[in-house]
Design a protein around this motif. Sequence first.
Motif, PDB file in Angstrom:
ATOM      1  N   LYS A  78       9.365  32.730  19.230  1.00  0.00           N
ATOM      2  CA  LYS A  78      10.300  31.949  20.050  1.00  0.00           C
ATOM      3  C   LYS A  78       9.545  31.020  20.993  1.00  0.00           C
ATOM      4  N   LEU A  79       8.489  31.528  21.613  1.00  0.00           N
ATOM      5  CA  LEU A  79       7.686  30.721  22.532  1.00  0.00           C
ATOM      6  C   LEU A  79       7.034  29.550  21.807  1.00  0.00           C
ATOM      7  N   LEU A  80       6.456  29.823  20.646  1.00  0.00           N
ATOM      8  CA  LEU A  80       5.778  28.768  19.890  1.00  0.00           C
ATOM      9  C   LEU A  80       6.774  27.755  19.342  1.00  0.00           C
ATOM     10  N   ALA A  81       7.946  28.213  18.920  1.00  0.00           N
ATOM     11  CA  ALA A  81       8.966  27.288  18.425  1.00  0.00           C
ATOM     12  C   ALA A  81       9.365  26.310  19.524  1.00  0.00           C
ATOM     13  N   ALA A  82       9.509  26.811  20.738  1.00  0.00           N
ATOM     14  CA  ALA A  82       9.865  25.937  21.864  1.00  0.00           C
ATOM     15  C   ALA A  82       8.728  24.968  22.179  1.00  0.00           C
ATOM     16  N   TYR A  83       7.494  25.455  22.114  1.00  0.00           N
ATOM     17  CA  TYR A  83       6.338  24.596  22.389  1.00  0.00           C
ATOM     18  C   TYR A  83       6.259  23.442  21.396  1.00  0.00           C
ATOM     19  N   PHE A  84       6.361  23.764  20.100  1.00  0.00           N
ATOM     20  CA  PHE A  84       6.229  22.720  19.087  1.00  0.00           C
ATOM     21  C   PHE A  84       7.441  21.799  19.068  1.00  0.00           C
ATOM     22  N   GLU A  85       8.593  22.304  19.477  1.00  0.00           N
ATOM     23  CA  GLU A  85       9.770  21.435  19.555  1.00  0.00           C
ATOM     24  C   GLU A  85       9.538  20.317  20.568  1.00  0.00           C
ATOM     25  N   VAL A  86       8.917  20.644  21.685  1.00  0.00           N
ATOM     26  CA  VAL A  86       8.574  19.635  22.688  1.00  0.00           C
ATOM     27  C   VAL A  86       7.594  18.615  22.108  1.00  0.00           C
ATOM     28  N   ALA A  87       6.700  19.092  21.235  1.00  0.00           N
ATOM     29  CA  ALA A  87       5.702  18.212  20.624  1.00  0.00           C
ATOM     30  C   ALA A  87       6.246  17.410  19.453  1.00  0.00           C
ATOM     31  N   GLY A  88       7.517  17.663  19.059  1.00  0.00           N
ATOM     32  CA  GLY A  88       8.122  16.903  17.968  1.00  0.00           C
ATOM     33  C   GLY A  88       8.003  17.551  16.604  1.00  0.00           C
ATOM     34  N   TYR A  89       7.820  18.867  16.579  1.00  0.00           N
ATOM     35  CA  TYR A  89       7.682  19.583  15.315  1.00  0.00           C
ATOM     36  C   TYR A  89       8.640  20.770  15.255  1.00  0.00           C
ATOM     37  N   HIS A  90       9.012  21.141  14.037  1.00  0.00           N
ATOM     38  CA  HIS A  90       9.744  22.373  13.803  1.00  0.00           C
ATOM     39  C   HIS A  90       8.752  23.438  13.346  1.00  0.00           C
ATOM     40  N   LEU A  91       8.799  24.597  13.960  1.00  0.00           N
ATOM     41  CA  LEU A  91       7.992  25.724  13.501  1.00  0.00           C
ATOM     42  C   LEU A  91       8.755  26.417  12.382  1.00  0.00           C
ATOM     43  N   LEU A 144       5.884  26.338  30.931  1.00  0.00           N
ATOM     44  CA  LEU A 144       4.635  26.736  31.570  1.00  0.00           C
ATOM     45  C   LEU A 144       4.764  28.132  32.165  1.00  0.00           C
ATOM     46  N   ALA A 145       5.962  28.421  32.698  1.00  0.00           N
ATOM     47  CA  ALA A 145       6.185  29.741  33.292  1.00  0.00           C
ATOM     48  C   ALA A 145       6.050  30.841  32.253  1.00  0.00           C
ATOM     49  N   GLU A 146       6.531  30.575  31.025  1.00  0.00           N
ATOM     50  CA  GLU A 146       6.429  31.588  29.971  1.00  0.00           C
ATOM     51  C   GLU A 146       4.986  31.864  29.600  1.00  0.00           C
ATOM     52  N   PHE A 147       4.171  30.786  29.528  1.00  0.00           N
ATOM     53  CA  PHE A 147       2.759  30.972  29.211  1.00  0.00           C
ATOM     54  C   PHE A 147       2.048  31.710  30.344  1.00  0.00           C
ATOM     55  N   GLU A 148       2.411  31.401  31.578  1.00  0.00           N
ATOM     56  CA  GLU A 148       1.797  32.083  32.717  1.00  0.00           C
ATOM     57  C   GLU A 148       2.189  33.554  32.740  1.00  0.00           C
TER      58      GLU A 148
END
Length: 213
Positions: A53-66, A2-6
């Motif tokens: 990098k930000l999106l890869a981390a986001y989707f990893e939390v959601a259960g996906y590989h970017l 969340l800090a990265e998005f902010e």
Amino acid sequence: MLAEFEALEARNPRHRQRVTQVINHLMRNQFLHVEDRGSSNLFELLVQPPIEKLLAAYFEVAGYHLVVREAEGWAGIIPDLEEIRLPKMRIDETLMLLLLRRLWEEMVQEGHVERYGSVLLSLNAAYDAYQDMVARARRPSLSIHDFKALLQTMQRRALVRLGEPDEELEDIPLTIRAVIVTVTGDDVLAHLEQLLTQQDGAGDEEEDEEIAA
């Protein structure tokens, strides 16, 4: 995270908004391709190292590989099978993926490769190949109308692109994109073929099957 998005919001609110658009697009359609309308700017943003990098981390939390293939002009999200269940797919969709992979490989082997590793053929040629496939699998064939409609669902996922109809030839150009190889990787391909064998032995039941796509 969340800090990265902010932090991104504070630095560049417009980028933050476009990152949200990328996320929404991939969650809705799974893939995006640089040649599709409205996707070029999203792709250019996504391939920036900090954003990727930000999106890869986001989707990893959601259960996906970017997955990003800049040379092939596409990016997409692939389910992490250790985190989430495999999506369900109808047998007609399974057949379509197998068909598109086979046609792409045949055209590449013949040297007919377009920009971004895509191959170009026609709707009628693809439908002829489809009819041959379902005949061998001893399954009922979709009409050309339903076949085209199924291709249009694949188009929304950026796997293919249907061109403008040629009234004189009564045909439509069909581009199959290199992303089809990732969607139907060797392990997935083997599983798809196994599902078809099981379905063939089970008769005409139309139960949904769980496969990776």
